[in-house]
Design an enzyme around this catalytic site. Structure first.
Site, PDB file in Angstrom:
ATOM      1  CG  ASP A 291      55.954  10.657  69.905  1.00  0.00           C
ATOM      2  OD1 ASP A 291      56.258  11.855  70.032  1.00  0.00           O
ATOM      3  OD2 ASP A 291      55.105  10.256  69.095  1.00  0.00           O
ATOM      4  CG  HIS A 322      55.793  13.303  66.816  1.00  0.00           C
ATOM      5  ND1 HIS A 322      54.735  12.641  67.405  1.00  0.00           N
ATOM      6  CD2 HIS A 322      55.245  14.217  65.977  1.00  0.00           C
ATOM      7  CE1 HIS A 322      53.600  13.155  66.950  1.00  0.00           C
ATOM      8  NE2 HIS A 322      53.880  14.104  66.080  1.00  0.00           N
TER       9      HIS A 322
END
Length: 363
Positions: A291, A322
């Site tokens: 992420d 993400h």
């Protein structure tokens, strides 16, 4: 899909492992561009859902005369979930802290609608076209407005299970609410997609500009509509000239004209996990190791919380970006299927426990 579930051993954890282990979504999850999580993140922000949902807006007046907006997903026409019954579970969708309702969040709402849920989006004061009737916005981890919205939903659907899902930085609000409310949260279960666990560290570390600048412009565009009202409490020139999300957050909530406060004091009251030990509702957090927004797992994932609390579950995957978690075929995001399977497993576990203990169902 090489996912790992990190949690404290319990009967609930064993049931969740069995349920998610049978999930086709987890076995079929594939990361199409393992080297480009930032490109996938931008695609997730800009890609509209298919099909476009129909939304019915309801404005809820709060105790201080402020307004939040509840957007009920009611279509498209012909969607299977549009005929949810009186006791159908209500799914509260919480966008990111900038109020950006992404295509992914709408897609999750549509999938839930098809499964018989009643999805509704929570919009903070001044976000997503919600009128700003007081010169006050909602701080990062202040769950006061969300608490009033949950109370209203419980009154409107008294016999339905109330569930909540947050996306990205919006998870700070949901996690703070669960910690402050404890066993009085009125939620049956909750889930966080790519949550931000440590708010202050996240603002100070900065994010990739591909993510920060679109959200910064989105926030400034919304705030500029209320420049006259907000000028009484903040420096609008400084606010609209902010070059980072941290500068905007600090100007909006710390450098106020009436009650200025320090950056440190602000985060003492707004850190998402400040009362995490008091949470008493199962929470599934779906995170990816790559992420680019949350940051490196070693410093951004509170692993000890998942090892010690029986209510927190971390589903960690090596790739997913993400709030992306892409896959081939319809739906595009396998995390949406995992969240809906998690809610089904939670309902099944609670029904089994009630029968085993002979407890009456709460009215």
């Amino acid at each position: 899909g090489h996912c790992r579930l990190l949690c404290k051993p319990s009967a609930l954890a064993q049931h969740l492992v069995r349920s998610l282990g049978r999930s086709v979504a987890l076995r079929g999850g594939r990361w199409l561009w393992p080297c480009w999580p930032r490109l996938q993140m931008l695609w997730q922000l800009l890609q509209p859902p298919e099909p476009e949902p129909l939304v019915a807006r309801e404005l809820l007046q709060l105790s201080d005369a402020g307004l939040v907006a509840l957007d009920w997903l009611v279509g498209p026409w012909g969607a299977a979930g549009g005929s949810g019954g009186v006791s159908s579970p209500v799914l509260l969708l919480i966008p990111n802290a900038a109020g950006k309702v992404t295509g992914g969040l709408l897609q999750l709402g549509l999938r839930a609608l098809e499964r018989g849920f009643i999805p509704v989006i929570f919009n903070r004061r001044g976000h997503n076209g919600c009128p700003l009737t007081t010169p006050r916005l909602q701080p990062f981890g202040d769950p006061g407005d969300l608490r009033e919205a949950v109370t209203y939903l419980r009154c409107r659907h008294p016999s339905a299970s109330l569930l909540a899902v947050s996306e990205g930085s919006g998870s700070g609000l949901l996690l703070a609410y669960l910690g402050e409310s404890g066993s009085s949260s009125r939620l049956a279960a909750a889930a966080c997609l790519s949550p931000i666990f440590r708010g202050r560290d996240w603002f100070e570390a900065r994010m990739p500009w591909l993510y920060e600048w679109p959200l910064l412009l989105h926030l400034k565009q919304g705030l500029s509509r209320y420049a006259g009202a907000l000028a009484e409490v903040v420096d609008m020139d400084r606010l609209l000239g902010s070059r980072s999300l941290r500068e905007l957050e600090e100007t909006l909530f710390c450098r106020t004209r009436s009650r200025p406060t320090s950056w440190e004091s602000y985060w003492e009251r707004n850190e998402p996990l400040r009362d995490a030990d008091e949470a008493a509702v199962p929470v599934l957090c779906l995170c990816s190791a790559d992420d680019p927004v949350r940051g490196p797992p070693a410093r951004s994932l509170p692993r000890e919380l998942f090892r010690s609390s029986p209510y927190f579950f971390l589903l960690l995957t090596p790739h997913g970006g993400h709030c992306g978690f892409p896959r081939r075929g319809p739906g595009r995001c396998w995390a949406h299927e995992a969240v809906l399977e998690y809610f089904r497993a939670m309902a099944e576990f609670l029904r089994t426990e009630e029968r085993r203990k002979g407890l009456p169902r709460p009215r």
